[in-house]
Design a protein around this motif. Structure first.
Motif, short mmCIF file in Angstrom:
data_model
loop_
_atom_site.label_atom_id
_atom_site.label_comp_id
_atom_site.label_asym_id
_atom_site.label_seq_id
_atom_site.Cartn_x
_atom_site.Cartn_y
_atom_site.Cartn_z
N LEU A 450 0.88 -1.39 -0.02
CA LEU A 450 -0.06 -0.02 -0.09
C LEU A 450 0.81 1.29 0.11
O LEU A 450 1.84 1.38 0.64
CB LEU A 450 -0.79 -0.01 1.33
N GLU A 451 0.24 2.34 -0.64
CA GLU A 451 0.93 3.78 -0.65
C GLU A 451 0.72 4.04 0.96
O GLU A 451 -0.36 3.94 1.30
CB GLU A 451 0.20 4.47 -1.69
N PRO A 452 1.59 4.81 1.49
CA PRO A 452 1.41 5.18 2.78
C PRO A 452 0.18 6.13 2.84
O PRO A 452 -0.57 5.85 3.96
CB PRO A 452 2.45 6.38 3.08
N VAL A 453 -0.31 6.81 1.94
CA VAL A 453 -1.44 7.79 2.32
C VAL A 453 -2.64 6.62 2.07
O VAL A 453 -3.89 6.78 3.04
CB VAL A 453 -1.89 8.49 0.98
N GLN A 454 -2.84 5.70 1.87
CA GLN A 454 -3.85 4.57 1.87
C GLN A 454 -3.84 3.87 3.24
O GLN A 454 -4.79 3.55 3.64
CB GLN A 454 -3.60 3.57 0.54
N ARG A 455 -2.53 3.68 3.59
CA ARG A 455 -2.47 3.04 4.86
C ARG A 455 -2.99 3.85 5.86
O ARG A 455 -3.82 3.63 7.01
CB ARG A 455 -0.81 2.84 5.38
N ASN A 456 -2.68 5.02 5.73
CA ASN A 456 -3.28 6.10 6.85
C ASN A 456 -4.73 6.20 6.92
O ASN A 456 -5.43 6.36 7.76
CB ASN A 456 -2.72 7.40 6.56
N MET A 457 -5.34 6.05 5.50
CA MET A 457 -6.85 6.21 5.41
C MET A 457 -7.19 4.93 6.22
O MET A 457 -8.30 5.16 6.94
CB MET A 457 -7.27 6.48 3.97
N LEU A 458 -6.54 3.99 5.96
CA LEU A 458 -7.29 2.45 6.39
C LEU A 458 -7.34 2.66 8.07
O LEU A 458 -8.25 2.29 8.73
CB LEU A 458 -6.76 1.37 6.04
N ALA A 459 -6.07 2.85 8.34
CA ALA A 459 -5.95 2.95 9.98
C ALA A 459 -6.79 3.99 10.54
O ALA A 459 -7.26 3.84 11.71
CB ALA A 459 -4.69 3.28 10.32
N ALA A 460 -6.83 5.04 9.96
CA ALA A 460 -8.04 6.26 10.44
C ALA A 460 -9.37 5.75 10.57
O ALA A 460 -10.02 5.82 11.68
CB ALA A 460 -7.79 7.43 9.63
N ILE A 461 -9.86 5.04 9.58
CA ILE A 461 -11.10 4.40 9.49
C ILE A 461 -11.08 3.53 10.70
O ILE A 461 -12.22 3.33 11.64
CB ILE A 461 -11.63 3.92 8.41
N LYS A 462 -10.37 2.52 10.74
CA LYS A 462 -10.36 1.65 11.87
C LYS A 462 -10.57 2.15 13.30
O LYS A 462 -11.07 1.85 13.98
CB LYS A 462 -8.89 0.62 11.73
#
Ligand code: FAD
Ligand code: LAC
Ligand code: ZN
Length: 484
Positions: A450-462
């Motif tokens: 994953l791109e960092p931006v995508q990881r951040n969004m996933l972690a933020a939703i979680k």
């Protein structure tokens, strides 16, 4: 009851509170009874848990979740346990309970005028399909596991299957969900509306979330009028290129009446024969590619004429080399049995590399050729199996280990085989999970890509929805990342 409650407290005092709120008979703690809840269909690893909770109402699910949230117990939601990526198999069970939805199995309402069905999450997919048929409709999601998988599991994994080409994945069929959130609150997102543009579409977050955001307890689904004509053909093609040309021709000729377009390399037939040694495919056994092609229409359209015209043109142009149209439902079922048996046969053969990849339609033949070449040159004793939902660009490119290789060694080498296949998928710009999800088996490779931006969004939703990280810990999102 007192003895049961005592036994539960001895396992873990936190469980005693669960026993008090839903009754100790709904808490499974004995090893033999728990065993079936600790492995999924793939057989890749055994999970661990303190207990299995079997609530019978939405209120009981909420009560369980509240106790878990208060006492820090992680929850692995479980449907029919037919998943193939270890989504229900927790590595570390010290602070984990499995919560089975099996007892929530009521069809709530079928509205044939609105073409919708509402049901508890624990209904099997087959029960949903049967209830829809009884009302003159169909619920089109269809997969080999439909007798055991649950609709809640289908929604949680955004399941695909054989009719995606016409009707889409589970996501396209869901109108609403009811979810118990990680703190025990209930969100009623059931509406029966096809159009509803009031802000963020929150139900989409839960579809495909694999139990990491909440427990789906109810679903509202789209139905379709039952097609009156279904025509099924078994077609032989000289190559995957030819098979994809047949698909292109057929889509133009039949518009959206094509409900399935499944392909199988001839090498897969040996696996079907492990289940039914008498299997004789309707086209020559050595025909390189076997295709099951299905059209569905209302009675006003002559689907038989249409499929025969398409096939005779395909035979004339050389796109197909042989074709048989089913003459009865039993005949069509025999075609489909070959497709189902090959999956079961692979499982009987034992551990094998199992993939579920997608590429653009035009890349299906090139991907299969590159993957086969990789196996032939790098892993010459291993046997490729290429089949799948070619109409969706979704290939299950599986690889059987040499028969004399010990399972532990096969699994160790299988990880390398898989990594090489994923490199090929990446070179084609494809996906390493077309329909089965991420679970635990594909988590690290998914996360690493994953791109960092995508990881951040996933972690933020979680963390916004499950700040304590209690829902299906370690599934889809690595544990360490949940904590940051
Ligand atoms: P489970 O295996 O119990 O759980 C799967 C995941 O969903 C887990 O992460 C779990 O925590 C979560 N979950 C389950 N229920 C809930 C809930 N109520 N709320 C929140 N989270 C929940 N898949 C396809 O996409 N296409 C196919 O063609 C296909 N064919 C298959 C054929 C066979 C023979 C088998 C064994 C499997 C097949 N599968 C296929 C995979 C599997 O059947 C699907 O993924 C199915 O949707 C899983 O449903 P389940 O109820 O068994 O879920
Ligand atoms: C199938 C499963 C394995 O397509 O997804 O049969
Ligand atoms: Zn599939």
């Amino acid at each position: 009851v007192a003895a049961l409650q005592g036994a539960i407290s001895n396992i873990d005092p936190r469980l005693a509170r669960v026993g008090q709120v839903i009754g100790p008979d709904r808490v499974v703690i004995t090893g033999s009874e728990m065993e079936t809840y600790l492995r999924d269909w793939s057989g890749d690893g055994r999970g661990q848990a303190l207990a299995v909770l079997r609530p019978a109402t939405v209120g009981e699910v909420q009560a369980c979740v509240r106790v878990c949230a208060e006492t820090g117990l992680g929850i692995v939601p479980q449907g029919g346990n037919t998943g193939l990526v270890s989504g229900t198999v927790a590595e570390d069970g010290r602070d984990i309970v499995v919560l089975s939805l099996s007892r929530l199995n009521r069809i709530r309402a079928v509205d044939s005028a609105n073409l919708t069905i509402d049901a508890d999450a624990g209904c099997t997919l087959q029960a949903i399909k049967d209830a829809s048929e009884a009302a003159g409709c169909i619920f089109p999601l269809a997969l080999g596991a439909q007798g055991s998988c649950q609709i809640g599991g289908n929604v949680a994994t955004n399941a695909g299957g054989i009719n995606v080409l016409r009707y889409g994945m589970a996501r396209d069929l869901v109108l609403g969900v009811e979810v118990v959130l990680p703190d025990g609150r209930l969100w009623n997102g059931m509406s029966g509306l096809r159009k509803d543009n009031r802000g963020y579409d929150l139900k989409q977050l839960f579809i495909g979330s694999e139990g990491t955001l909440g427990i789906v307890t109810g679903v509202g689904l789209k139905l379709f009028p039952r097609p009156e004509n279904i025509e099924t053909a078994y077609v032989g093609a000289a190559s995957f290129e030819a098979a994809m040309s047949l698909l292109a021709v057929a889509r133009r000729a039949c518009s959206d009446m094509i409900t399935a377009f499944e392909v199988m390399g001839s090498e897969c037939l040996a696996m079907a024969r492990l289940v039914d040694p008498a299997v004789v495919p309707p086209v020559g056994q050595n025909t390189p590619v076997h295709i099951i092609f299905e059209l569905s229409s209302s009675r006003l359209i002559d689907a038989r004429l249409l499929i025969e015209t398409v096939l005779s043109e395909a035979l004339a142009s050389g796109v197909a080399i042989d074709a048989v149209v089913a003459q009865s439902q039993a005949h069509a079922r025999a075609f489909w049995a070959i497709r189902e048996d090959l999956v079961e046969g692979q499982a009987r053969r034992g551990y094998h590399v199992r993939t579920d990849v997608s590429v653009r339609l035009g890349d299906v033949p090139g991907f299969i050729a590159a993957a086969r070449k990789y196996i032939e040159t790098q892993w010459p004793a291993w046997i490729s199996q290429a089949y799948g939902h070619a109409g969706d660009g979704n290939v299950h490119f599986n690889v059987l280990p040499p028969e004399n290789l010990a399972e532990s060694e096969a699994r160790r080498l299988g990880a390398d085989v898989t990594a090489g296949l994923y490199d090929i998928v990446r070179a084609f710009g494809g996906s390493i999970s077309a329909e089965h999800g991420i679970g635990r088996s594909r988590r690290d490779v998914f996360w690493a890509g994953l791109e960092p931006v995508q990881r951040n969004m996933l972690a933020a939703i979680k963390s916004a929805i499950d700040p304590q990280g209690l829902m299906n810990p370690g599934c889809l999102i690595p544990l360490a990342k949940e904590k940051t």
